[in-house]
Design a protein around this motif. Structure first.
Motif, short mmCIF file in Angstrom:
data_model
loop_
_atom_site.label_atom_id
_atom_site.label_comp_id
_atom_site.label_asym_id
_atom_site.label_seq_id
_atom_site.Cartn_x
_atom_site.Cartn_y
_atom_site.Cartn_z
N GLU A 158 8.31 27.45 -13.32
CA GLU A 158 9.76 26.62 -13.19
C GLU A 158 9.54 25.15 -13.12
N PHE A 159 10.23 24.30 -13.88
CA PHE A 159 10.25 22.98 -13.62
C PHE A 159 11.66 22.42 -13.10
N ARG A 160 11.43 21.45 -12.05
CA ARG A 160 12.65 20.88 -11.25
C ARG A 160 12.54 19.57 -11.33
N GLY A 161 13.64 18.89 -11.35
CA GLY A 161 13.79 17.39 -11.30
C GLY A 161 14.90 16.96 -10.41
N TYR B 236 9.48 15.12 -9.36
CA TYR B 236 9.29 16.33 -10.35
C TYR B 236 8.46 17.15 -9.75
N THR B 237 8.88 18.65 -10.11
CA THR B 237 8.02 19.62 -9.49
C THR B 237 7.93 20.67 -10.77
N VAL B 238 6.59 21.30 -10.67
CA VAL B 238 6.12 22.34 -11.61
C VAL B 238 5.67 23.43 -10.67
N MET B 239 6.24 24.60 -10.69
CA MET B 239 5.69 25.52 -9.81
C MET B 239 5.40 27.03 -10.74
N GLY B 240 4.25 27.45 -10.86
CA GLY B 240 3.91 28.70 -11.38
C GLY B 240 3.34 29.74 -10.52
N GLU B 241 3.63 30.96 -10.94
CA GLU B 241 2.89 32.02 -10.16
C GLU B 241 2.30 32.90 -11.22
N ILE B 242 0.97 33.28 -11.03
CA ILE B 242 0.18 34.23 -11.52
C ILE B 242 0.22 35.49 -11.18
N ALA C 266 -0.56 37.83 -5.85
CA ALA C 266 -0.02 36.61 -6.58
C ALA C 266 -0.60 35.28 -6.09
N ILE C 267 -0.70 34.51 -7.15
CA ILE C 267 -1.28 32.94 -6.74
C ILE C 267 -0.15 32.06 -7.16
N ARG C 268 0.16 31.14 -6.28
CA ARG C 268 1.40 30.23 -6.82
C ARG C 268 0.64 28.81 -6.74
N ILE C 269 1.03 28.23 -7.79
CA ILE C 269 0.27 26.73 -7.83
C ILE C 269 1.48 25.83 -8.18
N GLY C 270 1.57 24.80 -7.34
CA GLY C 270 2.63 23.81 -7.56
C GLY C 270 2.19 22.34 -7.68
N THR C 271 2.63 21.60 -8.57
CA THR C 271 2.35 20.07 -8.49
C THR C 271 3.74 19.30 -8.29
N GLU C 272 3.61 18.11 -7.67
CA GLU C 272 4.95 17.45 -7.52
C GLU C 272 4.27 15.96 -7.71
N VAL C 273 5.22 15.29 -8.49
CA VAL C 273 5.07 13.79 -8.86
C VAL C 273 6.30 12.93 -8.60
N SER C 274 6.16 12.07 -7.81
CA SER C 274 7.41 11.16 -7.36
C SER C 274 7.44 9.67 -8.03
N GLN D 93 0.82 -1.17 0.02
CA GLN D 93 0.09 0.02 0.12
C GLN D 93 0.82 1.15 -0.08
N GLU D 94 0.84 2.00 -1.06
CA GLU D 94 1.77 2.99 -1.30
C GLU D 94 1.30 4.31 -0.73
N THR D 95 2.24 5.13 -0.34
CA THR D 95 1.66 6.57 0.12
C THR D 95 1.45 7.35 -1.25
N GLU D 96 0.66 8.50 -0.92
CA GLU D 96 0.42 9.34 -2.13
C GLU D 96 1.64 9.83 -2.77
N THR D 97 1.89 9.69 -4.23
CA THR D 97 3.14 10.13 -4.79
C THR D 97 2.90 11.57 -5.60
N ARG D 98 1.65 11.86 -5.61
CA ARG D 98 1.29 13.32 -6.39
C ARG D 98 0.41 14.25 -5.53
N ARG D 99 1.19 15.38 -5.57
CA ARG D 99 0.67 16.39 -4.61
C ARG D 99 0.43 17.76 -5.39
#
Length: 201
Positions: free
Chosen positions: A139-142, A126-132, A109-117, A89-95
């Motif tokens: 930004e994309f970061r691995g 892997y993280t994608v962060m955006g600011e409106i 400013a609104i900041r939205i980020g998503t993370e996938v492991s 049973q895995e922990t959540e890998t998408r946030r």
């Protein structure tokens, strides 16, 4: 956390290896319920490999290493006919994260980020962060982590684009402002035993 082992009927007393009693002979490993964790990762931390012969101490250490993986919430295992079956049973890998802030210079400013492991031979985030905002950013970061013989190897790469303000003041009065636009890339390489190397451009 080991919740069942079905000791007794599944225990194999096979032979001695360097005066250590072999309790388990495992020729095959099967994962059930895994989404991110791959079989090579589980076998890679076994110590003896598959097929392999394990003392009770070696087998317990292997199960402890599996339990310590950040992707594991809990797991069950059983051994039948030299086949080790691990139900995971895995922990959540998408946030998904969201935040808001306001300043007089930058406005709202609104900041939205998503993370996938993912969890294979390397552990990757892997993280994608955006600011409106008036000055948007993206930004994309691995980040990758690999462990071998108690040495941790790390790497990270980031690619992004951003706008930022440049203000010119005459004493306390702001007399002019400019918008600076930039694209960047940066990287990090290193291990737990040497200093990190920073690359940017």
């Amino acid at each position: 956390m080991k919740l069942s082992s079905e000791e007794g009927k599944n225990k194999h007393k096979l032979k001695n290896r360097n005066d250590k009693k072999i309790e388990f002979e495992i020729d095959e490993v099967v994962l059930v319920g895994n989404k991110s964790l791959i079989l090579d990762k589980v076998v890679g931390i076994s110590g003896e490999g598959i097929p392999g012969d394990y003392t009770q101490e070696e087998f317990n250490l292997w199960m402890d290493k599996i339990s310590a993986l950040s992707v594991i919430n809990r797991f069950f295992y059983r051994i039948e006919d030299k086949k080790l079956t691990i139900e995971i049973q895995e922990t959540e890998t998408r946030r998904l994260r969201m935040g808001m802030n306001y300043s007089t210079d930058f406005g709202a400013a609104i900041r939205i980020g998503t993370e996938v492991s993912s969890y294979g031979l390397t552990e990757n985030d892997y993280t994608v962060m955006g600011e409106i905002s008036k000055y948007p950013k993206l930004e994309f970061r691995g980040v990758a982590e690999y462990n071998r013989k108690e040495i941790q190897y790390l790497s990270s790469i980031g690619i992004g684009a951003e706008t930022s303000p440049l203000y010119i003041y005459d004493e306390a009065d702001k007399i002019s402002d400019y918008t600076n636009e930039s694209v960047y890339i940066d990287g990090i390489l290193g291990t737990s035993r040497i200093q990190f190397i920073f690359l940017s451009g």
